[in-house]
Scaffold this motif. Structure first.
Motif, PDB file in Angstrom:
ATOM      1  N   ILE A 249       0.768  -1.155   0.068  1.00 33.68           N
ATOM      2  CA  ILE A 249      -0.033  -0.141   0.011  1.00 33.68           C
ATOM      3  C   ILE A 249       0.988   1.184   0.070  1.00 33.68           C
ATOM      4  O   ILE A 249       0.350   2.350   0.124  1.00 33.68           O
ATOM      5  N   VAL A 250       2.213   1.060  -0.169  1.00 34.45           N
ATOM      6  CA  VAL A 250       3.079   2.425  -0.138  1.00 34.45           C
ATOM      7  C   VAL A 250       2.669   3.046  -1.456  1.00 34.45           C
ATOM      8  O   VAL A 250       2.743   4.483  -1.085  1.00 34.45           O
ATOM      9  N   VAL A 251       2.368   2.706  -2.421  1.00 33.86           N
ATOM     10  CA  VAL A 251       2.234   3.582  -3.609  1.00 33.86           C
ATOM     11  C   VAL A 251       0.699   4.471  -3.299  1.00 33.86           C
ATOM     12  O   VAL A 251       0.693   5.563  -3.804  1.00 33.86           O
ATOM     13  N   ASP A 252      -0.329   3.852  -2.872  1.00 30.78           N
ATOM     14  CA  ASP A 252      -1.534   4.251  -2.480  1.00 30.78           C
ATOM     15  C   ASP A 252      -1.306   5.624  -1.296  1.00 30.78           C
ATOM     16  O   ASP A 252      -1.949   6.588  -1.501  1.00 30.78           O
ATOM     17  N   GLU A 253      -0.412   5.468  -0.471  1.00 31.96           N
ATOM     18  CA  GLU A 253       0.057   6.186   0.729  1.00 31.96           C
ATOM     19  C   GLU A 253       0.603   7.584  -0.013  1.00 31.96           C
ATOM     20  O   GLU A 253       0.209   8.693   0.223  1.00 31.96           O
ATOM     21  N   MET A 254       1.433   7.064  -1.225  1.00 32.74           N
ATOM     22  CA  MET A 254       2.045   8.355  -1.784  1.00 32.74           C
ATOM     23  C   MET A 254       1.060   9.201  -2.803  1.00 32.74           C
ATOM     24  O   MET A 254       1.306  10.448  -2.702  1.00 32.74           O
ATOM     25  N   ILE A 255       0.314   8.466  -3.345  1.00 34.32           N
ATOM     26  CA  ILE A 255      -0.753   8.888  -4.117  1.00 34.32           C
ATOM     27  C   ILE A 255      -1.635  10.033  -3.330  1.00 34.32           C
ATOM     28  O   ILE A 255      -1.842  11.063  -3.845  1.00 34.32           O
ATOM     29  N   GLY A 256      -1.926   9.443  -2.228  1.00 37.88           N
ATOM     30  CA  GLY A 256      -2.736  10.228  -1.149  1.00 37.88           C
ATOM     31  C   GLY A 256      -1.901  11.687  -1.009  1.00 37.88           C
ATOM     32  O   GLY A 256      -2.562  12.704  -1.027  1.00 37.88           O
ATOM     33  N   ILE A 257      -0.793  11.430  -0.690  1.00 38.07           N
ATOM     34  CA  ILE A 257      -0.164  13.041  -0.436  1.00 38.07           C
ATOM     35  C   ILE A 257      -0.129  13.839  -1.644  1.00 38.07           C
ATOM     36  O   ILE A 257      -0.336  14.777  -1.708  1.00 38.07           O
ATOM     37  N   PHE A 258       0.378  13.117  -2.884  1.00 33.02           N
ATOM     38  CA  PHE A 258       0.192  14.101  -4.272  1.00 33.02           C
ATOM     39  C   PHE A 258      -0.951  14.634  -4.337  1.00 33.02           C
ATOM     40  O   PHE A 258      -1.231  15.548  -4.824  1.00 33.02           O
ATOM     41  N   SER A 259      -2.189  14.025  -4.007  1.00 36.06           N
ATOM     42  CA  SER A 259      -3.516  14.138  -4.205  1.00 36.06           C
ATOM     43  C   SER A 259      -3.763  15.479  -3.456  1.00 36.06           C
ATOM     44  O   SER A 259      -4.516  16.628  -3.974  1.00 36.06           O
TER      45      SER A 259
END
Length: 579
Positions: free
Chosen positions: A535-545
């Protein structure tokens, strides 16, 4: 008050009894075993080598009853990352003939070879020295490879930075005769070293004669240095034990702001350990700077922690004393007071990728090498491509602090040919490399690093693959930010001052850091701990969003994360719509 002597770490005793780093390494090489003992492993680091084993094959080795598949990693000392095409070609030859057929460009502008068998260690080091390079002090409790801006420029400022880098490399180097005796002396028919009296250490010779800077036990821990310009902090000056920031007036370097006490490594289980950025100490003139650097090293030599290696870096001495006391002690060793730092500080960062003018009518071309690994497979032929370029152009190659390479001295009429050679090898040019991939960086980690807890170099490319499309949908493809990944908290890829970072914490779990920045002068904070790999990718996408929805004008990803803080960032990221 207790008068008991401090209980020194085991490594201190090994160094003290080593006869200036010789130990029993010759006997172990002659013994024909496939690995070294623990004492000599500590000493081999000073000679540029770490013993490793293939962790992917441990179960296989155990079933076969052979212990482990051991090999050696060998790191070079290449000041400022400058190397000739001929030297680069010979290193590529060695990685095929004596290593595991890959070559690693490191985060400190040098080269590592992996997979060298113990019996090939001496011939490999000998060949490296035959090409006027060295592995001495690439690792160990000494000053390591000195970083410097790799840009090829036809001006006095860059020329002086390079000259000083070379001078400091010699001034800060250990002088032990053991290196020559072990690796460069003649051998008999059976391969045993024939000792040269010139390089023998007498028991009666004072340590200060053999090692005038380091003494018999060298430093408490590793030591790193780098030189940078205010407008170009491409070597992460604030992460160094000593950072020299050039102060330029009217096109000439008039001195250096000396920064001290940077260091990335930490041990989470040890609460009093931490990553640190260097502190501004004093200004040194060009005439003073070498002596000041030696004085700083001596202060650490005589006062650093030799009881606990986890607290032995100079950053802990600076933190415990405070910068005022530390500076006063440096001035005592140097022999005169120093001026205060000027107002000059870092305000820019150029990774030197793509085409850049040198100022002499010629061009340099920076080629992104993802995570610094050079290899050939059925899709990309990094080694073959770079061989072609070296043979054709025969120019100097410069390695960057982001694990990439710069080809120098290219004529304007030859630019298309260079790009053609890159494309013919299937290597992505810098122009087609995404911004997020270009500014990413990972340490080696599994399967060879003994400290690694998680994947890093082998995992980051697939993470970048999954980030590129969401970033494009958010309109952030051209946004510059650093993503750095390490397989453990030791911090070899400098994660703690990046915009975003993933640091291995437990099996398949990472600590996510946020709030540093590409400029390198701010520490990141722990955003979330023990985040599962899937889930690290989703966590990073959340930050970018969240960044896309709530950024202020001109704000970078790291600036945004630092401004909102951990708690608000978590809330904003959870609420932000995913692309």
């Amino acid at each position: 008050m207790s008068t008991d002597a401090p209980k020194l770490s085991a490594v201190e005793k090994i160094k003290e009894e080593s006869k200036f780093l010789a130990g029993t390494i010759p006997e172990e090489i002659a013994a024909g075993t496939d690995h070294f003992n623990d004492e000599n492993l500590q000493l081999l680091k000073f000679h540029g080598s770490y013993q490793q084993d293939d962790r992917d094959r441990r179960i296989e080795a155990k079933k076969a009853g052979i212990g482990k598949y051991y090999s050696m990693m060998l790191r070079l000392r290449i000041p400022g990352g400058r190397i000739s095409s001929d030297q680069f070609l010979k290193m590529l030859d060695m990685c095929d003939e004596l290593g595991n057929s890959t070559m690693k460009i490191t985060t400190r502008q040098t080269i590592q070879l992996h997979g060298i068998l113990k019996q090939n260690l001496r011939p490999t080091i000998k060949r490296i020295n035959d090409m006027a390079l060295s592995t001495l002090a690439a690792c160990g409790d000494v000053n390591r490879n000195i970083m410097c801006c790799p840009a090829k420029r036809n001006d006095s400022v860059h020329a002086e930075l390079e000259r000083l880098t070379d001078e400091l490399t010699e001034a800060m180097a250990p002088k032990t005769p053991a290196y020559h005796q072990l690796w460069l002396s003649e051998t008999d028919a059976d391969g045993n070293v024939i000792s040269d009296e010139k390089y023998m250490v007498s028991d009666g010779t004072p340590a200060e004669v053999i090692e005038p800077l380091y003494g018999a036990t060298y430093l408490p821990r590793k030591f790193k240095m780098g030189l940078a310009l205010p407008e170009d902090n491409c070597i992460d000056i604030y992460t160094q034990d000593i950072g020299l920031l050039a102060v330029v007036q009217d096109g000439k370097i008039v001195g250096y702001n000396v920064l001290v006490g940077g260091g990335m490594g930490t041990t989470p289980a040890k609460k009093d350990s931490f990553p640190a950025l260097a502190k501004r100490m004093a200004f040194a003139t060009p005439e003073q700077v070498v002596g000041v650097c030696q004085a700083v090293l001596k202060v650490q030599r005589d006062n650093g922690n030799r009881e606990d290696r986890k607290l032995a870096r100079m950053k802990y001495l600076v933190a415990n004393w405070g910068i005022e006391k530390f500076r006063a002690e440096v001035e005592k060793y140097f022999g005169e007071p120093l001026a205060d730092c000027t107002d000059d500080d870092v305000h820019g960062f150029d990774d030197h990728m793509g085409w850049q003018e040198q100022g002499d009518g010629k061009w340099s071309y920076g080629l992104n090498i993802e995570n610094g690994r050079l290899y050939d497979d059925d899709k990309i032929q990094f080694k073959a491509g770079l061989r072609s370029i070296c043979h054709r152009f025969k120019t100097e190659i410069r390695m960057t602090g982001h694990q990439s390479v710069i080809f120098t001295d290219i004529e304007d009429s030859d630019k298309d040919e260079l790009i053609g050679l890159i494309k013919a090898a299937g290597i992505p040019t810098t122009e087609v490399t995404s911004t997020v991939r270009r500014w990413s960086m990972a340490c080696v980690a599994l399967p060879t690093c003994g400290l690694a807890i998680t994947e890093s170099e082998r995992r980051l490319p697939s993470i970048i693959d999954k980030l590129e499309e969401p970033l494009a949908k958010l309109g952030l493809s051209g946004e510059r930010f650093t993503i750095r990944m390490t397989g453990c908290p030791n911090g070899c890829a400098r994660p703690y001052n990046a915009d975003l970072a993933l640091v291995g914490k437990a099996k398949n779990k990472y600590t996510v850091f946020a709030g540093g920045g590409w400029l390198g002068n701010r520490l990141a904070y722990v955003y979330k701990d023990l985040v599962p790999d899937d889930i690290v990718v989703d966590e990073m996408i959340g930050i970018f969003s969240a960044f896309k929805s709530h950024r202020q004008d001109g704000e970078s990803v790291g600036d945004f994360c630092a401004r909102v803080g951990q708690e608000d960032l978590e809330v904003l990221a959870a609420a932000a719509p995913r692309p």
